[in-house]
Design a protein around this motif. Sequence first.
Motif, PDB file in Angstrom:
ATOM      1  N   VAL A 246       0.969  -1.267  -0.037  1.00 40.83           N
ATOM      2  CA  VAL A 246       0.134   0.012   0.147  1.00 40.83           C
ATOM      3  C   VAL A 246       0.760   1.068  -0.043  1.00 40.83           C
ATOM      4  CG1 VAL A 246      -1.745   1.127   1.062  1.00 40.83           C
ATOM      5  CG2 VAL A 246      -2.177  -1.301   1.010  1.00 40.83           C
ATOM      6  N   PHE A 247       1.944   1.302   0.625  1.00 38.84           N
ATOM      7  CA  PHE A 247       2.699   2.414   0.868  1.00 38.84           C
ATOM      8  C   PHE A 247       3.411   2.541  -0.470  1.00 38.84           C
ATOM      9  CE2 PHE A 247       7.291   3.638   1.709  1.00 38.84           C
ATOM     10  CZ  PHE A 247       7.142   4.696   2.533  1.00 38.84           C
ATOM     11  N   ASP A 248       3.725   1.324  -1.171  1.00 36.18           N
ATOM     12  CA  ASP A 248       4.707   1.511  -2.436  1.00 36.18           C
ATOM     13  C   ASP A 248       3.613   2.080  -3.576  1.00 36.18           C
ATOM     14  OD1 ASP A 248       6.945   0.657  -1.276  1.00 36.18           O
ATOM     15  OD2 ASP A 248       6.446  -1.402  -1.821  1.00 36.18           O
ATOM     16  N   GLU A 249       2.360   1.720  -3.414  1.00 35.54           N
ATOM     17  CA  GLU A 249       1.278   2.137  -4.493  1.00 35.54           C
ATOM     18  C   GLU A 249       1.103   3.610  -4.348  1.00 35.54           C
ATOM     19  OE1 GLU A 249      -1.824  -0.614  -5.877  1.00 35.54           O
ATOM     20  OE2 GLU A 249      -1.203  -1.905  -4.287  1.00 35.54           O
ATOM     21  N   TYR A 250       0.979   4.066  -3.013  1.00 38.96           N
ATOM     22  CA  TYR A 250       0.549   5.708  -2.939  1.00 38.96           C
ATOM     23  C   TYR A 250       1.891   6.597  -3.534  1.00 38.96           C
ATOM     24  CZ  TYR A 250      -3.834   5.750  -0.555  1.00 38.96           C
ATOM     25  OH  TYR A 250      -5.114   5.496  -0.293  1.00 38.96           O
ATOM     26  N   ASN A 251       3.117   5.835  -3.196  1.00 41.43           N
ATOM     27  CA  ASN A 251       4.085   6.419  -3.872  1.00 41.43           C
ATOM     28  C   ASN A 251       4.044   6.628  -5.506  1.00 41.43           C
ATOM     29  OD1 ASN A 251       5.316   7.396  -1.532  1.00 41.43           O
ATOM     30  ND2 ASN A 251       6.697   5.504  -1.415  1.00 41.43           N
ATOM     31  N   GLU A 252       3.796   5.589  -6.044  1.00 41.15           N
ATOM     32  CA  GLU A 252       3.575   5.368  -7.376  1.00 41.15           C
ATOM     33  C   GLU A 252       2.467   6.271  -7.976  1.00 41.15           C
ATOM     34  OE1 GLU A 252       2.254   4.365 -11.284  1.00 41.15           O
ATOM     35  OE2 GLU A 252       1.223   3.729  -9.587  1.00 41.15           O
ATOM     36  N   LEU A 253       1.235   6.242  -7.275  1.00 40.03           N
ATOM     37  CA  LEU A 253       0.097   6.851  -7.808  1.00 40.03           C
ATOM     38  C   LEU A 253       0.627   8.717  -7.747  1.00 40.03           C
ATOM     39  CD1 LEU A 253      -2.890   5.085  -6.117  1.00 40.03           C
ATOM     40  CD2 LEU A 253      -2.202   5.549  -8.681  1.00 40.03           C
ATOM     41  N   ALA A 254       1.135   8.879  -6.531  1.00 31.98           N
ATOM     42  CA  ALA A 254       1.444  10.577  -6.690  1.00 31.98           C
ATOM     43  C   ALA A 254       2.224  10.810  -7.684  1.00 31.98           C
ATOM     44  CB  ALA A 254       2.173  10.415  -5.068  1.00 31.98           C
ATOM     45  N   TYR A 255       3.620  10.113  -7.905  1.00 35.39           N
ATOM     46  CA  TYR A 255       4.343  10.561  -8.978  1.00 35.39           C
ATOM     47  C   TYR A 255       3.605  10.519 -10.269  1.00 35.39           C
ATOM     48  CZ  TYR A 255       8.637  10.909 -11.255  1.00 35.39           C
ATOM     49  OH  TYR A 255       9.723  11.459 -12.219  1.00 35.39           O
ATOM     50  N   ARG A 256       2.669   9.596 -10.550  1.00 39.94           N
ATOM     51  CA  ARG A 256       2.094   9.382 -11.658  1.00 39.94           C
ATOM     52  C   ARG A 256       1.243  10.697 -11.824  1.00 39.94           C
ATOM     53  NH1 ARG A 256      -2.580   5.329 -12.761  1.00 39.94           N
ATOM     54  NH2 ARG A 256      -1.297   3.935 -11.505  1.00 39.94           N
ATOM     55  N   SER A 257       0.830  10.828 -10.940  1.00 39.40           N
ATOM     56  CA  SER A 257      -0.419  12.372 -10.746  1.00 39.40           C
ATOM     57  C   SER A 257       0.314  13.682 -10.843  1.00 39.40           C
ATOM     58  CB  SER A 257      -1.208  12.283  -9.817  1.00 39.40           C
ATOM     59  OG  SER A 257      -1.942  11.284  -9.508  1.00 39.40           O
ATOM     60  N   CYS A 258       1.427  13.729 -10.109  1.00 38.19           N
ATOM     61  CA  CYS A 258       1.941  15.157 -10.131  1.00 38.19           C
ATOM     62  C   CYS A 258       3.470  15.160 -10.136  1.00 38.19           C
ATOM     63  CB  CYS A 258       1.709  16.015  -8.744  1.00 38.19           C
ATOM     64  SG  CYS A 258       2.103  14.903  -7.394  1.00 38.19           S
ATOM     65  N   GLY A 259       4.068  14.160 -10.655  1.00 35.10           N
ATOM     66  CA  GLY A 259       5.419  14.216 -10.838  1.00 35.10           C
ATOM     67  C   GLY A 259       6.495  14.313  -9.644  1.00 35.10           C
ATOM     68  N   GLU A 260       5.754  13.987  -8.314  1.00 32.80           N
ATOM     69  CA  GLU A 260       6.514  14.054  -7.097  1.00 32.80           C
ATOM     70  C   GLU A 260       5.757  13.100  -6.361  1.00 32.80           C
ATOM     71  OE1 GLU A 260       7.366  18.701  -6.386  1.00 32.80           O
ATOM     72  OE2 GLU A 260       5.096  18.212  -6.428  1.00 32.80           O
ATOM     73  N   THR A 261       6.591  12.467  -5.290  1.00 27.88           N
ATOM     74  CA  THR A 261       6.100  11.479  -4.268  1.00 27.88           C
ATOM     75  C   THR A 261       5.818  12.457  -3.188  1.00 27.88           C
ATOM     76  OG1 THR A 261       8.347  11.040  -3.634  1.00 27.88           O
ATOM     77  CG2 THR A 261       7.214   9.458  -5.149  1.00 27.88           C
ATOM     78  N   ILE A 262       5.066  12.142  -2.170  1.00 29.48           N
ATOM     79  CA  ILE A 262       4.728  12.606  -1.280  1.00 29.48           C
ATOM     80  C   ILE A 262       5.097  12.163   0.045  1.00 29.48           C
ATOM     81  CG2 ILE A 262       2.536  13.688   0.120  1.00 29.48           C
ATOM     82  CD1 ILE A 262       2.751  14.585  -2.617  1.00 29.48           C
ATOM     83  N   ALA A 263       5.637  12.937   1.120  1.00 29.93           N
ATOM     84  CA  ALA A 263       5.962  12.364   2.187  1.00 29.93           C
ATOM     85  C   ALA A 263       4.891  11.417   2.999  1.00 29.93           C
ATOM     86  CB  ALA A 263       6.507  13.427   3.064  1.00 29.93           C
ATOM     87  N   PHE A 264       5.230  10.227   3.009  1.00 27.04           N
ATOM     88  CA  PHE A 264       4.328   9.313   3.516  1.00 27.04           C
ATOM     89  C   PHE A 264       4.735   8.976   5.151  1.00 27.04           C
ATOM     90  CE2 PHE A 264       1.006   6.008   2.025  1.00 27.04           C
ATOM     91  CZ  PHE A 264       0.106   5.928   3.210  1.00 27.04           C
ATOM     92  N   LEU A 265       4.424   9.579   6.014  1.00 28.52           N
ATOM     93  CA  LEU A 265       4.925   9.523   7.275  1.00 28.52           C
ATOM     94  C   LEU A 265       4.159   8.827   8.455  1.00 28.52           C
ATOM     95  CD1 LEU A 265       6.166  13.438   7.196  1.00 28.52           C
ATOM     96  CD2 LEU A 265       7.531  11.334   6.326  1.00 28.52           C
ATOM     97  N   THR A 266       4.655   8.762   9.583  1.00 32.44           N
ATOM     98  CA  THR A 266       3.862   8.008  10.625  1.00 32.44           C
ATOM     99  C   THR A 266       4.634   8.597  11.922  1.00 32.44           C
ATOM    100  OG1 THR A 266       2.948   6.188  11.142  1.00 32.44           O
ATOM    101  CG2 THR A 266       5.119   5.756  10.829  1.00 32.44           C
ATOM    102  N   GLY A 267       4.082   8.152  13.051  1.00 31.46           N
ATOM    103  CA  GLY A 267       4.505   8.265  14.382  1.00 31.46           C
ATOM    104  C   GLY A 267       3.873   7.297  15.299  1.00 31.46           C
TER     105      GLY A 267
END
Length: 570
Positions: free
Chosen positions: A330-351
Amino acid sequence: MRRVRLGPSELLFERRADGCVLLRSPHALGEYPRKLTERLDFWAEQAPARIFLAQRDGSGWRTLTYRQARERARRVGQYLLEKNLSAERPLAVLSGNDLEHALLQLGALYVGVPYTPVAPAYSLASADFGKLRYVFDLMTPGLVFASERGAFRKAIDAVVPRDTEVIFELQERPVTPAVDEAHARVGPDTIAKFLFTSGSTGMPKAVINTQRMWCSNQKLAATMFAYFEDEPPVLLEWAPWHHTAAGNKGFGMALYNGGSYYIDAGKPLPGAVETTVKNLREIAPTWYFNVPRGFESLLPYLKEDAALRQNFFSRLKVLWFAAAPLPQRVFDEYNELAYRSCGETIAFLTGFGATETAPHAMGRMWPTEDVSNMGVPPPGVEAKLVPIEGKFEMRVKGPGITPGYWRQPELTARAFDEEGYYRLGDAFVFADDGNPEAGLLFRGRIAEDFKLSSGTFVHVGPLRARLIEHLAPLARDAVITGEGRGEVGALIFPHGTIDAQELENRLVSFPSTGSSNRIARAMVLDEPPSLDAGEMTDKGSINQRAVLSRRAALVEELYRDPPSARTIRL
């Protein structure tokens, strides 16, 4: 990676002779308000017309600006003062997130009336109302609110004492000087609210949340998400306010930083996630929180709908998950989708944190390839790592930690060690033993771990998370068995009707490195986990010990030789 201004992650590190490790930030936590409603007053003056709260209303949104929210909260506060409420007789809210609930909370905060939001599931999804009755016996509310008379009537009739007033509509009164006098008396030690734990390790406990806890934790969050100072956050959240993640962190972040909080009536469930999708087509968040199951449920829609993807990622600076392990795929797919959508990955963070820590106690503010990395303690939190069976038990101290549990002094005493550190009850290891700043990896609840008859330790949390991910989407959840026995087994809660042969093939292919993480036998359960029996929390998470206790006969059957027809022997 999209540029985003985040807070510091440096650490001061000390290893004691007894093996304990102390961690803290070299940066001091800055000054924070005495009470959170100072921020409501501030934004009502500085940005009066800015949307603070919004709730969908048909094709549009009902909104409250900061000025409107302050004015109405004061009128609600006047009404609450006239009811002579106190910590001994707090306000209880049975229904979920909506504008009326928000105004009740703000009014209570403004005049120093403690309030307790109660999980709606205790009223709506329970057959015997056992947990609701437990809450009322412990809290003795003086006033009860529910937004829907019909839906909550049965629970109220069964549990609420006849001499306790119940209201179904928001009440407001003309403001008198008593409101300002009460507001002036509110200080750091004033109880803001009581939040109940989820009950994943026993009956829910009423965690005292003071103004100091909430304000210091919001200062901590504002420090870590430094970009909030540049652009007030826009949030769209479905997570319930009776949990600290949304009720304290999300709602508090909007208020503290002058942001806009859109109430999402959706849920990560079939038939309900579509509401979230509709909202995300209209609202572009700048900070987005969800539980792992929520992120997973959104994936098909984001994959299929380019316009949805474009809006969702357009202004987003941070994706934030919590409450459960996030599957790596799931983590990897969000990175791929963000890059496909806007040419950038989004910081996927947690705590990491707990109801007792208000909740932020650790944070990973950098990209990683290991989603179990929970980061490091931020400014304002001191951590003590106590060695235990090759891992560390995490304990924390700071202004954001609860003073204890309401009317349960014996539980409070057990929750803290001799140095005043709160015992989280969770296990961690360093991502890199030579570099503490690389973060700490979550390794599950200590209370869930057990030994096989060989003396080999089974670390339940990581094993269970790997098994569920490996079986997806066939398994909704699983419980690990084997305490005192020769091998590890699993009780599996299926996701609907499943192909038995496919499940067995998946189990056979489950990778293992030894007896501590090899699933040797399994059984698919016919009955789903029970909320009333404590097997499941209102969040949907499993209470491992409760399942094993209630289904002890099935565990015995699982280990019977020769195996029963229901046992999958691997």
